[in-house]
Design a protein around this motif. Structure first.
Motif, PDB file in Angstrom:
ATOM      1  N   ARG A  47       0.839  -1.200   0.000  1.00  0.00           N
ATOM      2  CA  ARG A  47       0.000   0.000   0.000  1.00  0.00           C
ATOM      3  C   ARG A  47       0.871   1.246   0.000  1.00  0.00           C
ATOM      4  O   ARG A  47       1.981   1.241   0.533  1.00  0.00           O
ATOM      5  N   ASP A  48       0.353   2.313  -0.593  1.00  0.00           N
ATOM      6  CA  ASP A  48       1.027   3.609  -0.539  1.00  0.00           C
ATOM      7  C   ASP A  48       0.918   4.177   0.864  1.00  0.00           C
ATOM      8  O   ASP A  48      -0.084   3.973   1.552  1.00  0.00           O
ATOM      9  N   VAL A  50       0.216   7.368   2.718  1.00  0.00           N
ATOM     10  CA  VAL A  50      -0.402   8.642   2.398  1.00  0.00           C
ATOM     11  C   VAL A  50       0.322   9.794   3.093  1.00  0.00           C
ATOM     12  O   VAL A  50       0.593  10.827   2.498  1.00  0.00           O
ATOM     13  N   ARG A  70       8.154   7.160  -4.785  1.00  0.00           N
ATOM     14  CA  ARG A  70       6.938   7.136  -3.981  1.00  0.00           C
ATOM     15  C   ARG A  70       7.213   6.317  -2.729  1.00  0.00           C
ATOM     16  O   ARG A  70       8.101   5.468  -2.721  1.00  0.00           O
ATOM     17  N   GLN A 118      -9.082  -2.179   0.299  1.00  0.00           N
ATOM     18  CA  GLN A 118      -8.252  -0.985   0.461  1.00  0.00           C
ATOM     19  C   GLN A 118      -7.943  -0.325  -0.870  1.00  0.00           C
ATOM     20  O   GLN A 118      -7.873   0.904  -0.959  1.00  0.00           O
ATOM     21  N   SER A 119      -7.740  -1.104  -1.910  1.00  0.00           N
ATOM     22  CA  SER A 119      -7.312  -0.530  -3.189  1.00  0.00           C
ATOM     23  C   SER A 119      -8.463   0.075  -3.981  1.00  0.00           C
ATOM     24  O   SER A 119      -8.234   0.642  -5.050  1.00  0.00           O
ATOM     25  N   ARG A 120      -9.667  -0.004  -3.483  1.00  0.00           N
ATOM     26  CA  ARG A 120     -10.772   0.692  -4.155  1.00  0.00           C
ATOM     27  C   ARG A 120     -10.624   2.189  -3.978  1.00  0.00           C
ATOM     28  O   ARG A 120     -11.084   2.965  -4.796  1.00  0.00           O
ATOM     29  N   HIS A 121     -10.001   2.602  -2.882  1.00  0.00           N
ATOM     30  CA  HIS A 121      -9.862   4.026  -2.582  1.00  0.00           C
ATOM     31  C   HIS A 121      -8.470   4.549  -2.911  1.00  0.00           C
ATOM     32  O   HIS A 121      -8.303   5.729  -3.167  1.00  0.00           O
ATOM     33  N   GLU A 122      -7.479   3.702  -2.855  1.00  0.00           N
ATOM     34  CA  GLU A 122      -6.108   4.102  -3.171  1.00  0.00           C
ATOM     35  C   GLU A 122      -5.402   2.922  -3.818  1.00  0.00           C
ATOM     36  O   GLU A 122      -5.675   1.774  -3.504  1.00  0.00           O
ATOM     37  N   SER A 123      -4.493   3.210  -4.717  1.00  0.00           N
ATOM     38  CA  SER A 123      -3.819   2.121  -5.418  1.00  0.00           C
ATOM     39  C   SER A 123      -2.717   1.533  -4.547  1.00  0.00           C
ATOM     40  O   SER A 123      -2.260   2.135  -3.587  1.00  0.00           O
ATOM     41  N   GLU A 135       0.750  -1.291 -10.996  1.00  0.00           N
ATOM     42  CA  GLU A 135      -0.223  -0.743 -10.058  1.00  0.00           C
ATOM     43  C   GLU A 135      -1.333  -1.758  -9.841  1.00  0.00           C
ATOM     44  O   GLU A 135      -1.692  -2.497 -10.751  1.00  0.00           O
ATOM     45  N   ARG A 137      -5.264  -1.797  -8.632  1.00  0.00           N
ATOM     46  CA  ARG A 137      -6.491  -1.130  -8.216  1.00  0.00           C
ATOM     47  C   ARG A 137      -7.620  -2.093  -8.541  1.00  0.00           C
ATOM     48  O   ARG A 137      -7.832  -2.436  -9.697  1.00  0.00           O
TER      49      ARG A 137
END
Length: 192
Positions: A47-48, A50, A70, A118-123, A135, A137
């Motif tokens: 996960r990224d 934030v 990143r 989780q990846s529905r909102h952030e990649s 990536e 998503r």
């Protein structure tokens, strides 16, 4: 004493190989002695971060193909540790590219469900042997009951072949040699 056990094991393996007409590799596989020495083509999903805090124990900088950096979580949400097997299917209309289908173990199915939620909102970043691969998503959240899950990423033929070939050995490497039976996702593509 250990020396005699080793000599006895080698002698027994040789005798069994000669008596049954199997190759030594087949006999080692049957006896579970073919433990992989290393993990190759390891997939991991991260996960990224934030709001980076500079915590090097929990965060990791990732160099992207375009040169930018990143920050991702150091520990993956899911990895080859929980992927028993991978199968590939050609992408229609894209010669030389394949879509990967993963068969996670029970814990892996729960991790996949968490990852898709989780990846529905952030990649999330997909790494292959620790290097950026793509990536992630998800288009829909899974419920954790799927036997096979589709990786929404088109992969070139060489990488797809190596990921498929090494998936079960990676699983065995990370899980102390534990074997799971392979299942067939696309029976028409299997050659025996």
């Amino acid at each position: 004493m250990k020396f005699f056990k080793t000599i006895f094991s080698v002698a027994a393996l040789t005798l069994l190989t000669l008596l049954c007409g199997c190759s030594q590799a087949e006999m080692e596989e049957f006896l579970g002695l073919d433990m992989p020495k290393e993990a190759l083509f390891v997939l991991s999903f991260h996960r990224d971060v934030v709001y980076p805090r500079g915590n090097l124990q929990a965060e990791q900088p990732l160099r992207m193909p375009d040169g930018r950096t990143r920050i991702i979580e150091r520990y993956p949400t899911m990895s080859s540790h929980n992927i028993v097997e991978v199968s590939a299917r050609p992408v229609p209309g894209k010669d030389g590219f394949y879509r990967l289908f993963l068969r996670p173990d029970q814990k892996g199915r729960m991790m996949w469900m968490q990852l898709t939620a989780q990846s529905r909102h952030e990649s999330a970043a997909i790494l292959l042997d620790g290097i950026y691969f793509g990536e992630f998503r998800a288009s829909a959240v899974t419920d954790g009951t799927e036997t096979w899950v589709e990786l929404p990423l088109d992969v070139d033929a060489a990488r797809a072949l190596n990921i498929v070939k090494n998936a079960n050995n990676n699983y065995r490497f990370f899980n102390g040699g534990h074997r799971e039976d392979k299942s067939v996702l696309f029976p028409e593509n299997q050659r025996r």
